[in-house]
Design a protein around this motif. Structure first.
Motif, short mmCIF file in Angstrom:
data_model
loop_
_atom_site.label_atom_id
_atom_site.label_comp_id
_atom_site.label_asym_id
_atom_site.label_seq_id
_atom_site.Cartn_x
_atom_site.Cartn_y
_atom_site.Cartn_z
N CYS A 37 4.35 38.56 -3.23
CA CYS A 37 5.72 39.17 -2.71
C CYS A 37 6.50 40.37 -3.24
N CYS A 69 8.64 45.53 3.11
CA CYS A 69 8.01 44.55 3.37
C CYS A 69 6.93 44.73 4.56
N HIS A 76 8.66 32.81 -4.98
CA HIS A 76 7.99 33.00 -2.93
C HIS A 76 9.09 32.28 -2.30
N PRO A 77 9.72 33.20 -1.54
CA PRO A 77 10.92 32.56 -0.89
C PRO A 77 10.51 31.11 0.17
#
Ligand SMILES: Nc1ncnc2c1ncn2[C@@H]1O[C@H](COP(=O)(O)OP(=O)(O)OP(=O)(O)O)[C@@H](O)[C@H]1O
Ligand code: SF4
Ligand SMILES: [Mg+2]
Length: 313
Positions: free
Chosen positions: A307, A289, A239-240
């Motif tokens: 994500c 997103c 996940h970023p």
């Protein structure tokens, strides 16, 4: 040991028609017997709220928490608190400065255990020793005569005297100096290994979570964005937000330098309702997103992330 299912907590703002603050948003995870789970995330992500919900200090808006297979609201208070205890960030606030430290133990016997005095104080001494304290350095002392680390260990010993099987440890070492931190962390690890104590270790410090926990749960604005085996989450973050947190951990072998890819967000960063909560801060975001439901998908065995880039719909 503790199972959390679709837990949501909305704090009322007190203004009619304004909704509320969604502190915890449909969170599910489990803490097994003899496991340390670290709950990591920035300030306001809902970590303490989850701890308070487990300790029954507040009631959930939705969802359920189970201890040993039974919903926690079904336990009588004494029965519950014999098993589940909490230790918090500021040890000084847990002690009344006008009484000797002994009093926190006396109250345990008065309200929870009712053991004969000699048996009880024998247990206290044993527990103090198991957290690396000499009973003579603690009993008969006032809180101001002890260090933060000693007080924090005394509170852990108190949970052990009670015979707790599960401990919520909320930022318990944030106020301690670096070497005492490691001592207290090691004590938690030893108690897990020797007694099978289960611990929810709440922290905003990723490196502490890595050091001590078997499983890591990363939260962002009330939701879990990534979780799984600590080694997997740290070695293969997907996940970023997790990547950004890991990039932000200071290490001794490098000077701070932001990673462009992780930190740089271009274009419109205004937030919107619905879709991925991390959208406005995410360098990898796409239009799609905005439709993402935030559900966790399996990345590999015992490792999940929320994500769209990694298997979400
Ligand atoms: N009693 C309360 N009434 C209203 N809102 C609250 C209350 N307690 C917490 N909140 C809000 O709920 C959200 C989550 O708070 P929480 O204390 O769980 O975060 P946290 O992750 O523990 O943060 P920190 O790292 O700063 O301790 C925050 O937006 C906070 O402002
Ligand atoms: S779903 Fe999109 S916006 Fe959200 S973290 Fe993943 S890439 Fe970024
Ligand atoms: Mg907190």
């Amino acid at each position: 040991m503790i199972k959390i299912e679709n837990l949501t907590k909305i704090y009322s703002t007190g203004v009619v028609g304004r909704g509320g603050i969604v502190a915890v948003d449909d969170v599910s995870f489990e803490i097994k017997t003899g496991e340390i789970v670290s709950l990591v995330g920035e300030s306001g992500s809902g970590k303490t709220t989850i701890g308070k919900l487990i300790l029954r200090l507040i009631k959930p808006t939705k969802g359920k928490i189970y201890f040993a297979g039974r919903e926690i609201s079904r336990y009588k208070p004494l029965e519950y608190y014999r098993n589940v205890q909490g230790v918090f960030q500021d040890p000084f606030s847990s002690f009344n400065p006008i009484y000797k430290v002994d009093r926190i133990f006396e109250n345990v016997n008065r309200y929870l255990l009712n053991l004969p005095k000699s048996e009880f104080w024998g247990k206290v001494e044993e527990s103090l020793k198991s957290v690396g304290l000499n009973p003579r350095d603690v009993l008969g002392k006032y809180p101001h005569q002890m260090s933060g680390g000693q007080l924090q260990r005394t509170l852990i010993a108190r949970a052990l005297v009670i015979g707790a099987k599960f401990l919520v440890a909320d930022e318990i070492i944030s106020m301690l100096d670096a070497s005492t931190r490691v001592d207290v962390l090691n004590i938690l690890g030893d108690l897990r290994d020797s007694m099978g104590l289960s611990i929810l270790f709440v922290t905003h410090d990723l490196s502490l979570g890595y050091y001590i926990s078997d499983t890591t749960v990363i939260m962002y604005r009330g939701s879990i964005v990534e979780m799984g085996d600590t080694e997997k989450v740290f070695k293969n973050p997907v996940h970023p937000y997790t990547k950004m947190l890991l990039e932000s951990v200071p290490t001794l072998d490098r000077k701070w330098k932001p990673s462009e890819e992780i930190f740089k967000v271009e274009g419109d960063v205004t937030s919107f309702k619905g879709g991925c909560k991390y959208y406005s801060r995410c360098p990898f975001r796409k239009d799609v997103c905005r439709e993402f439901d935030g559900k966790l998908s399996e990345v590999e065995e015992n490792h999940w992330a929320a994500c769209i880039l990694f298997g979400g719909d």
